[in-house]
Each structure stands twice: as structure tokens, then as C-alpha cells.
Design an enzyme around this catalytic site. Structure first.
Site, PDB file in Angstrom:
ATOM      1  N   PRO A  11       2.808 -11.703   6.978  1.00 20.01           N
ATOM      2  CA  PRO A  11       1.492 -12.310   7.155  1.00 20.01           C
ATOM      3  C   PRO A  11       0.424 -11.737   6.222  1.00 20.01           C
ATOM      4  O   PRO A  11       0.430 -10.557   5.904  1.00 20.01           O
ATOM      5  CB  PRO A  11       1.147 -12.009   8.615  1.00 20.01           C
ATOM      6  CG  PRO A  11       1.993 -10.846   8.977  1.00 20.01           C
ATOM      7  CD  PRO A  11       3.245 -10.976   8.170  1.00 20.01           C
ATOM      8  N   ASN A  12      -0.429 -12.630   5.793  1.00 17.86           N
ATOM      9  CA  ASN A  12      -1.609 -12.331   4.968  1.00 17.86           C
ATOM     10  C   ASN A  12      -1.302 -11.940   3.536  1.00 17.86           C
ATOM     11  O   ASN A  12      -2.216 -11.713   2.743  1.00 17.86           O
ATOM     12  CB  ASN A  12      -2.487 -11.255   5.628  1.00 17.86           C
ATOM     13  CG  ASN A  12      -2.988 -11.691   6.973  1.00 17.86           C
ATOM     14  OD1 ASN A  12      -3.488 -12.797   7.129  1.00 17.86           O
ATOM     15  ND2 ASN A  12      -2.840 -10.841   7.968  1.00 17.86           N
ATOM     16  N   ARG A  19      -7.867  -9.933  -0.876  1.00 11.19           N
ATOM     17  CA  ARG A  19      -8.162  -9.159   0.328  1.00 11.19           C
ATOM     18  C   ARG A  19      -7.940  -7.667   0.101  1.00 11.19           C
ATOM     19  O   ARG A  19      -6.957  -7.259  -0.487  1.00 11.19           O
ATOM     20  CB  ARG A  19      -7.327  -9.644   1.511  1.00 11.19           C
ATOM     21  CG  ARG A  19      -5.890  -9.138   1.532  1.00 11.19           C
ATOM     22  CD  ARG A  19      -5.105  -9.694   2.714  1.00 11.19           C
ATOM     23  NE  ARG A  19      -5.083  -8.794   3.829  1.00 11.19           N
ATOM     24  CZ  ARG A  19      -3.995  -8.120   4.214  1.00 11.19           C
ATOM     25  NH1 ARG A  19      -2.863  -8.236   3.578  1.00 11.19           N
ATOM     26  NH2 ARG A  19      -4.062  -7.321   5.251  1.00 11.19           N
ATOM     27  N   TYR A  24      -4.709  -2.821  -1.505  1.00 12.99           N
ATOM     28  CA  TYR A  24      -3.512  -3.531  -1.948  1.00 12.99           C
ATOM     29  C   TYR A  24      -3.450  -3.809  -3.442  1.00 12.99           C
ATOM     30  O   TYR A  24      -2.418  -4.235  -3.944  1.00 12.99           O
ATOM     31  CB  TYR A  24      -3.381  -4.858  -1.190  1.00 12.99           C
ATOM     32  CG  TYR A  24      -3.259  -4.655   0.295  1.00 12.99           C
ATOM     33  CD1 TYR A  24      -2.120  -4.067   0.844  1.00 12.99           C
ATOM     34  CD2 TYR A  24      -4.277  -5.025   1.157  1.00 12.99           C
ATOM     35  CE1 TYR A  24      -2.009  -3.860   2.204  1.00 12.99           C
ATOM     36  CE2 TYR A  24      -4.169  -4.829   2.525  1.00 12.99           C
ATOM     37  CZ  TYR A  24      -3.034  -4.250   3.043  1.00 12.99           C
ATOM     38  OH  TYR A  24      -2.926  -4.038   4.388  1.00 12.99           O
ATOM     39  N   ASN A  75       8.623  -7.223   3.576  1.00 12.82           N
ATOM     40  CA  ASN A  75       7.338  -6.593   3.829  1.00 12.82           C
ATOM     41  C   ASN A  75       6.807  -7.286   5.080  1.00 12.82           C
ATOM     42  O   ASN A  75       6.263  -8.383   4.986  1.00 12.82           O
ATOM     43  CB  ASN A  75       6.375  -6.766   2.659  1.00 12.82           C
ATOM     44  CG  ASN A  75       5.033  -6.094   2.908  1.00 12.82           C
ATOM     45  OD1 ASN A  75       4.700  -5.782   4.051  1.00 12.82           O
ATOM     46  ND2 ASN A  75       4.275  -5.894   1.856  1.00 12.82           N
ATOM     47  N   ALA A  78       1.584  -6.589   9.113  1.00 11.94           N
ATOM     48  CA  ALA A  78       1.165  -6.003  10.390  1.00 11.94           C
ATOM     49  C   ALA A  78       2.273  -6.025  11.431  1.00 11.94           C
ATOM     50  O   ALA A  78       2.273  -5.202  12.355  1.00 11.94           O
ATOM     51  CB  ALA A  78      -0.064  -6.734  10.914  1.00 11.94           C
ATOM     52  N   HIS A  81       4.447  -2.827  12.803  1.00 15.42           N
ATOM     53  CA  HIS A  81       4.065  -1.844  13.805  1.00 15.42           C
ATOM     54  C   HIS A  81       4.359  -2.257  15.235  1.00 15.42           C
ATOM     55  O   HIS A  81       4.287  -1.420  16.133  1.00 15.42           O
ATOM     56  CB  HIS A  81       2.586  -1.504  13.627  1.00 15.42           C
ATOM     57  CG  HIS A  81       2.225  -1.302  12.193  1.00 15.42           C
ATOM     58  ND1 HIS A  81       2.728  -0.250  11.447  1.00 15.42           N
ATOM     59  CD2 HIS A  81       1.509  -2.069  11.326  1.00 15.42           C
ATOM     60  CE1 HIS A  81       2.290  -0.364  10.195  1.00 15.42           C
ATOM     61  NE2 HIS A  81       1.558  -1.452  10.107  1.00 15.42           N
ATOM     62  N   ASP A  88      14.688  -6.878  16.121  1.00 11.93           N
ATOM     63  CA  ASP A  88      15.937  -7.307  16.731  1.00 11.93           C
ATOM     64  C   ASP A  88      16.679  -8.318  15.856  1.00 11.93           C
ATOM     65  O   ASP A  88      17.911  -8.310  15.806  1.00 11.93           O
ATOM     66  CB  ASP A  88      15.688  -7.896  18.115  1.00 11.93           C
ATOM     67  CG  ASP A  88      15.357  -6.837  19.157  1.00 11.93           C
ATOM     68  OD1 ASP A  88      15.453  -5.630  18.850  1.00 11.93           O
ATOM     69  OD2 ASP A  88      14.993  -7.225  20.287  1.00 11.93           O
ATOM     70  N   GLU A  99      12.848  -2.220   3.818  1.00  6.23           N
ATOM     71  CA  GLU A  99      11.460  -2.457   4.216  1.00  6.23           C
ATOM     72  C   GLU A  99      10.553  -1.947   3.102  1.00  6.23           C
ATOM     73  O   GLU A  99      10.719  -0.811   2.640  1.00  6.23           O
ATOM     74  CB  GLU A  99      11.172  -1.702   5.516  1.00  6.23           C
ATOM     75  CG  GLU A  99       9.758  -1.822   6.016  1.00  6.23           C
ATOM     76  CD  GLU A  99       9.496  -0.972   7.250  1.00  6.23           C
ATOM     77  OE1 GLU A  99       8.309  -0.833   7.592  1.00  6.23           O
ATOM     78  OE2 GLU A  99      10.437  -0.423   7.857  1.00  6.23           O
ATOM     79  N   HIS A 101       6.398  -1.747   1.477  1.00  6.16           N
ATOM     80  CA  HIS A 101       4.955  -1.864   1.711  1.00  6.16           C
ATOM     81  C   HIS A 101       4.222  -1.518   0.432  1.00  6.16           C
ATOM     82  O   HIS A 101       4.593  -0.556  -0.253  1.00  6.16           O
ATOM     83  CB  HIS A 101       4.498  -0.913   2.820  1.00  6.16           C
ATOM     84  CG  HIS A 101       5.113  -1.230   4.141  1.00  6.16           C
ATOM     85  ND1 HIS A 101       4.659  -2.255   4.933  1.00  6.16           N
ATOM     86  CD2 HIS A 101       6.177  -0.687   4.786  1.00  6.16           C
ATOM     87  CE1 HIS A 101       5.412  -2.325   6.015  1.00  6.16           C
ATOM     88  NE2 HIS A 101       6.341  -1.384   5.954  1.00  6.16           N
ATOM     89  N   LEU A 102       3.202  -2.269   0.122  1.00  9.81           N
ATOM     90  CA  LEU A 102       2.395  -2.016  -1.072  1.00  9.81           C
ATOM     91  C   LEU A 102       1.622  -0.707  -0.935  1.00  9.81           C
ATOM     92  O   LEU A 102       1.548   0.083  -1.871  1.00  9.81           O
ATOM     93  CB  LEU A 102       1.424  -3.172  -1.305  1.00  9.81           C
ATOM     94  CG  LEU A 102       2.092  -4.516  -1.599  1.00  9.81           C
ATOM     95  CD1 LEU A 102       1.096  -5.654  -1.422  1.00  9.81           C
ATOM     96  CD2 LEU A 102       2.672  -4.515  -3.001  1.00  9.81           C
ATOM     97  N   SER A 103       1.040  -0.495   0.246  1.00 15.81           N
ATOM     98  CA  SER A 103       0.263   0.719   0.478  1.00 15.81           C
ATOM     99  C   SER A 103       1.122   1.747   1.194  1.00 15.81           C
ATOM    100  O   SER A 103       2.176   1.421   1.754  1.00 15.81           O
ATOM    101  CB  SER A 103      -0.974   0.394   1.333  1.00 15.81           C
ATOM    102  OG  SER A 103      -0.584   0.011   2.642  1.00 15.81           O
ATOM    103  N   ARG A 108      -2.758   5.724   6.041  1.00 13.26           N
ATOM    104  CA  ARG A 108      -3.769   4.799   6.543  1.00 13.26           C
ATOM    105  C   ARG A 108      -4.058   5.077   8.015  1.00 13.26           C
ATOM    106  O   ARG A 108      -3.748   6.149   8.531  1.00 13.26           O
ATOM    107  CB  ARG A 108      -3.291   3.368   6.305  1.00 13.26           C
ATOM    108  CG  ARG A 108      -3.156   3.089   4.802  1.00 13.26           C
ATOM    109  CD  ARG A 108      -2.794   1.678   4.498  1.00 13.26           C
ATOM    110  NE  ARG A 108      -3.843   0.776   4.957  1.00 13.26           N
ATOM    111  CZ  ARG A 108      -3.673  -0.526   5.066  1.00 13.26           C
ATOM    112  NH1 ARG A 108      -2.526  -1.099   4.758  1.00 13.26           N
ATOM    113  NH2 ARG A 108      -4.669  -1.298   5.483  1.00 13.26           N
ATOM    114  N   ARG A 112      -0.846   2.459  12.016  1.00 14.98           N
ATOM    115  CA  ARG A 112       0.088   1.990  10.986  1.00 14.98           C
ATOM    116  C   ARG A 112       1.211   3.000  10.698  1.00 14.98           C
ATOM    117  O   ARG A 112       2.108   2.716   9.934  1.00 14.98           O
ATOM    118  CB  ARG A 112      -0.659   1.705   9.688  1.00 14.98           C
ATOM    119  CG  ARG A 112      -1.660   0.571   9.794  1.00 14.98           C
ATOM    120  CD  ARG A 112      -2.261   0.262   8.438  1.00 14.98           C
ATOM    121  NE  ARG A 112      -3.448  -0.550   8.542  1.00 14.98           N
ATOM    122  CZ  ARG A 112      -3.459  -1.876   8.618  1.00 14.98           C
ATOM    123  NH1 ARG A 112      -2.331  -2.553   8.595  1.00 14.98           N
ATOM    124  NH2 ARG A 112      -4.601  -2.536   8.707  1.00 14.98           N
TER     125      ARG A 112
END
Length: 147
Positions: A11-12, A19, A24, A75, A78, A81, A88, A99, A101-103, A108, A112
Site C-alpha cells: 500500500p501507498n 510522499r 522514501y 514490500n 504498513a 507490522h 499466513d 521482505e 523496505h526502502l527505509s 523509525r 514499525r
């Protein structure tokens, strides 16, 4: 036959470049996808890349992946978490999953710092911006070669 890897942007992530640029970066999702496709082509790997905002959409895509793909790079945004459903689904398909993640999620906000995805992933790469995805692709390819 080329190795087939599914890349899921959560998402996002379609809003990258607009953003929270300080967190990011100013690159777009299209730029990440182009870099991934270039790296995949160089390694004789086939990618399907999707961006999905809905938890159910992600779960459904993962569930169908077992028939077509040899690995997943995700990725979860949100959902990292708290999405037991995505966790599952990954566990159920038994595909090596990386997995990304950019950040650096551990640098953070405290909420997170926990990933419910990490225990069912073969590994996690976080904090390297676009390179998190490229390193994730490299890791997935190397894992598959080692099989």
C-alpha cells in the site's frame, strides 16, 4: 526456462516520489520497476511486478503465486507490522520470500520495529532505498540457484 519471481509492492507505494520524500526518496515506483526489470533481464529472470493497496488483494496474489513463481519479493508497507493474513499466505505457499523496505524500519517509529512477515520470509533487506529491491532480487536469485 527462466526463473519467475513475483514482486509485490504494498500500500501507498504508488505514491513514491511524492510522499514523505525525506523518508522514501524522490524516485518513483516506475523507476524502481525499471531497475528491477533491467537487473532481471541481465540475470535471465522473469518478473511480474504488481502494486496492490488492499490486504485481500495481496493475500490472493500470494495464494495464486505457488502455481507460477519460484520466489516472491515483497514490500508489504504498513501491513508489515500487523497483517497476519499476509504472513499466513506467505507461509502457506512455501515459496522463498524476501521482505524488502526502502527505509530502515528499525530506525523509525517504535511500532514499525516489529515485522510479522519476517518470521516466514527467508530474509529481510531494509534501509537501502531502491537498492533494497535490487539486493532482494539478487538474494532471491541466489537462493534459487542454491536449490
Amino acid at each position: 526456462m527462466a526463473t519467475k519471481i513475483l514482486v509485490i509492492h504494498g500500500p501507498n507505494l504508488a505514491l513514491l516520489g511524492e510522499r514523505e520524500v525525506a523518508v522514501y526518496g524522490n524516485f518513483t515506483l516506475d523507476e524502481i520497476n525499471q531497475k528491477l526489470l533491467s537487473a532481471a533481464q541481465a540475470g535471465n529472470v522473469s518478473l511480474e511486478i504488481v502494486q496492490l493497496d488492499g490486504e485481500g488483494e495481496i493475500v490472493e496474489k500470494i495464494g495464486k503465486a505457488r502455481k507460477t513463481f519460484q520466489a516472491i519479493i515483497i514490500n508489504p508497507g504498513a501491513y508489515t507490522h500487523y497483517s497476519v493474513a499476509i504472513r499466513d499466505a506467505i507461509a502457506a505457499v512455501s515459496l522463498p520470500t524476501v521482505e524488502v523496505h526502502l527505509s530502515n524500519i528499525y530506525a523509525r517509529e517504535e511500532f514499525r520495529h516489529k515485522s510479522v512477515i519476517a518470521p516466514v520470509a527467508v530474509g529481510q533487506i531494509a534501509g537501502f532505498g531502491v537498492n533494497s529491491y535490487l539486493l532482494g532480487l539478487q538474494a532471491a536469485v541466489e537462493l534459487l540457484k542454491a536449490k
